[in-house]
Write an enzyme that holds these catalytic residues in place. Structure first.
Site, PDB file in Angstrom:
ATOM      1  N   TYR A 148     -77.652  49.207 -46.026  1.00 36.87           N
ATOM      2  CA  TYR A 148     -78.208  50.391 -47.021  1.00 36.87           C
ATOM      3  C   TYR A 148     -77.593  50.329 -48.058  1.00 36.87           C
ATOM      4  O   TYR A 148     -77.739  50.241 -49.275  1.00 36.87           O
ATOM      5  CB  TYR A 148     -78.368  51.790 -46.134  1.00 36.87           C
ATOM      6  N   LYS A 205     -78.034  49.659 -52.032  1.00 33.45           N
ATOM      7  CA  LYS A 205     -78.129  50.684 -52.980  1.00 33.45           C
ATOM      8  C   LYS A 205     -77.274  50.194 -54.096  1.00 33.45           C
ATOM      9  O   LYS A 205     -77.592  50.715 -55.309  1.00 33.45           O
ATOM     10  CB  LYS A 205     -77.912  51.869 -52.234  1.00 33.45           C
TER      11      LYS A 205
END
Ligand SMILES: NC(=O)C1=CN([C@@H]2O[C@H](COP(=O)(O)OP(=O)(O)OC[C@H]3O[C@@H](n4cnc5c(N)ncnc54)[C@H](O)[C@@H]3O)[C@@H](O)[C@H]2O)C=CC1
Ligand SMILES: CC(C)=CCC[C@@H](C)[C@H]1CC[C@H]2C3=C(CC[C@]12C)[C@@]1(C)CCC(=O)C[C@@H]1CC3
Length: 355
Positions: free
Chosen positions: A154, A158
Site C-alpha cells: 500500500y 501510494k
C-alpha cells in the site's frame, strides 16, 4: 452521439466517491453547491445532485465518460490497505492513476474552445504514510524523504502515485495538481479503524498495550480531511504556491495512540487495554507471522491481525506538522479531536458492547 456537457467550476468528479472519505467529500461538495460525478467500482448510495459512473479506474473509456464536463477531479480511490495483493495495488494506485492523468490531459486538449476550460485541476488523496518506515516521526514536515523501504505494498504504491501526480503538474499545459496527505482518518461510516478495533476487542485481543503506551499519533476526523481537500481545490490556480506540492492534513492534536484507542473502546462499552508488551517482541512476532503466512499461502490462507505495519503504527510516534497547509491555504481543523471521537462513537450503535 453523446451530448457534450459544458464544464462549470461547480461541477466536479470524485473518483472513489463511494468510499468512506469519498462519500463525506461528495456530501460536503453538494452542500457547497457543486454537482458531482462519482466514479467507483461500486455504488454504495444515491443522492440528488450526484451522477454515478460505475467502472474500474484503469478503464480509460469509462473514466473519460465520467469526466465529461468536469474541470475539477478528486482522486481518492485505492484498494484497502489491509490487502496484501501487490498486483492489485500496482494496477489501481499506479496504472489507474496514470490513466487518470492521461484522461485529464485528454479532456483539456480535446476541449473545443467553446468549453473554455482554463485548467484541469486534480486533487489526489495521498497519505502521510508515504514517509513512514516504521520508526518514529515527530512533527514531520512535507520535506521528509519518501520511505526508502516502504513497510507494505500500500505504502509503496501510494509513494509512486503521489510522485506521478505531483510531477504531472504543468501550468503551461493546463494541468494543476496537488496531493493531500491525511493521517489516521476516522469518523462515521469508517470501514477500518472502529470495525477493526471492535473486532479485535470482541475476539479478546485488546488487552495489551504495545510498548509503554506513550507514543503520540495523529488521528484525523473525516470532516477535517474533507475541508483540506476542498481548500486545496479552491486554492489551486496557476499562481498559487500549492501547485505540484503535498500537504499534511491532520487534526493538529497528536494524541497517545493507546489513549485514542481506549477512548473509542470505552465509549462503545469495551474495556481499555491494560497490560504492556515489549514493542520489539511484538514487532518480531508479527514479522514471523507475516513470513509464515507468505510461505503457507499455497496451502492455507490466513491473515494475521498483527501485521508489521499495524504493530509499527501502534507502537511508534507518527505525527505530522500541518504548518504548510495553514500557511499556503489557510487550513485549520474544523472539528476538534474530542468532538470527533464523540460523534464517531455515537455513529456506531450496532458495534456497542452487547449490541
Ligand atoms: N482511511 C485512512 O485512514 C486513510 C486513507 N487515505 C487515502 O484516502 C483514500 C480514501 O480512503 P478510504 O475512504 O479510507 O477508503 P475506502 O476503501 O473507503 O474508499 C476507496 C474507494 O475506492 C474505490 N476503488 C477501489 N479500487 C477502485 C478501482 N479500481 N476503480 C475505481 N474505484 C476503486 C473503492 O470501491 C472505494 O469506494 C485512499 O486513497 C487512501 O489511500 C490516506 C490516509 C489515511
Ligand atoms: C494512525 C493511523 C495511521 C491509523 C490507521 C488505522 C489502522 C491502521 C489502525 C486502526 C485500528 C488499529 C489497531 C491496530 C493497529 C492499527 C490499526 C489497524 C492493532 C491491530 C494494533 C495491535 C493491537 O494490539 C490491536 C490493535 C487493534 C486496532
Amino acid at each position: 452521439m453523446a451530448t457534450r456537457i459544458r464544464p462549470s467550476s461547480k461541477r466536479c468528479a470524485v473518483i472513489g466517491g463511494s468510499g468512506f472519505l469519498g462519500r463525506h467529500l461528495v456530501e460536503k461538495l453538494l452542500g457547497k453547491g457543486y454537482t458531482v460525478s462519482v466514479f467507483d467500482i461500486r455504488q454504495s448510495y444515491e443522492l440528488p445532485g450526484v451522477t454515478f459512473h460505475q467502472g474500474d479506474l484503469c478503464d480509460k473509456q469509462a473514466l473519460l465518460t465520467a469526466l465529461q464536463g468536469v474541470s475539477l477531479v478528486f482522486h481518492c480511490a485505492s484498494p484497502a490497505p489491509a490487502s496484501d495483493d501487490k498486483a492489485l495495488f500496482q494496477r489501481v494506485n499506479i496504472q489507474g492513476t496514470q490513466t487518470v492523468l492521461q484522461e485529464c490531459h485528454k479532456i483539456y486538449y480535446n476541449k473545443d474552445r467553446l468549453n473554455s476550460i482554463k485548467e484541469m485541476l486534480l486533487v489526489l488523496t495521498s497519505s502521510a504514510s508515504v514517509v513512514f518506515e516504521g520508526t518514529d516521526i515527530k512533527d514531520g514536515r512535507e520535506d521528509l524523504p519518501y520511505a526508502k523501504k516502504p513497510i507494505d505494498y500500500y505504502t509503496e504504491t501510494k509513494i509512486e502515485q503521489e510522485k506521478l501526480v505531483l510531477k504531472a503538474c504543468d501550468k503551461e499545459n493546463g494541468l494543476l495538481t496537488v496531493a493531500i496527505r491525511p493521517h489516521g482518518i476516522f469518523g462515521p461510516r469508517d470501514p477500518q479503524l472502529v470495525p477493526i478495533l471492535v473486532d479485535t476487542a470482541r475476539r479478546g485481543k485488546m488487552k495489551f498495550i504495545i510498548g509503554d503506551g506513550s507514543n503520540l499519533v495523529d488521528f484525523t476526523f473525516v470532516d477535517n480531511v474533507v475541508h483540506g481537500h476542498i481548500l486545496a481545490a479552491e486554492s489551486l490556480r496557476p499562481e498559487s504556491p500549492i501547485c505540484g506540492k503535498a500537504y499534511h492534513i491532520t487534526n493538529d492534536e497528536p494524541v497517545r495512540f493507546w489513549d485514542f484507542m481506549s477512548d473509542i473502546l470505552v465509549g462503545l462499552g469495551y474495556a481499555a487495554p491494560r497490560y504492556h508488551l515489549p514493542y520489539t517482541l511484538v514487532y518480531g512476532l508479527s514479522l514471523l507471522l507475516w513470513l509464515l503466512s507468505l510461505l503457507l499461502r499455497p496451502l492455507v490462507a490466513f491473515k494475521p491481525t498483527f501485521t508489521p505495519m499495524r504493530v509499527a503504527l501502534a507502537g511508534t510516534h507518527h505525527f505530522y506538522s500541518c504548518s504548510r497547509a495553514k500557511q499556503d491555504m489557510g487550513y485549520k481543523p474544523v472539528v476538534g479531536l474530542k468532538d470527533g471521537i464523540r460523534r464517531t462513537v455515537e455513529s456506531y450503535p450496532h458495534l456497542r458492547h452487547g449490541a
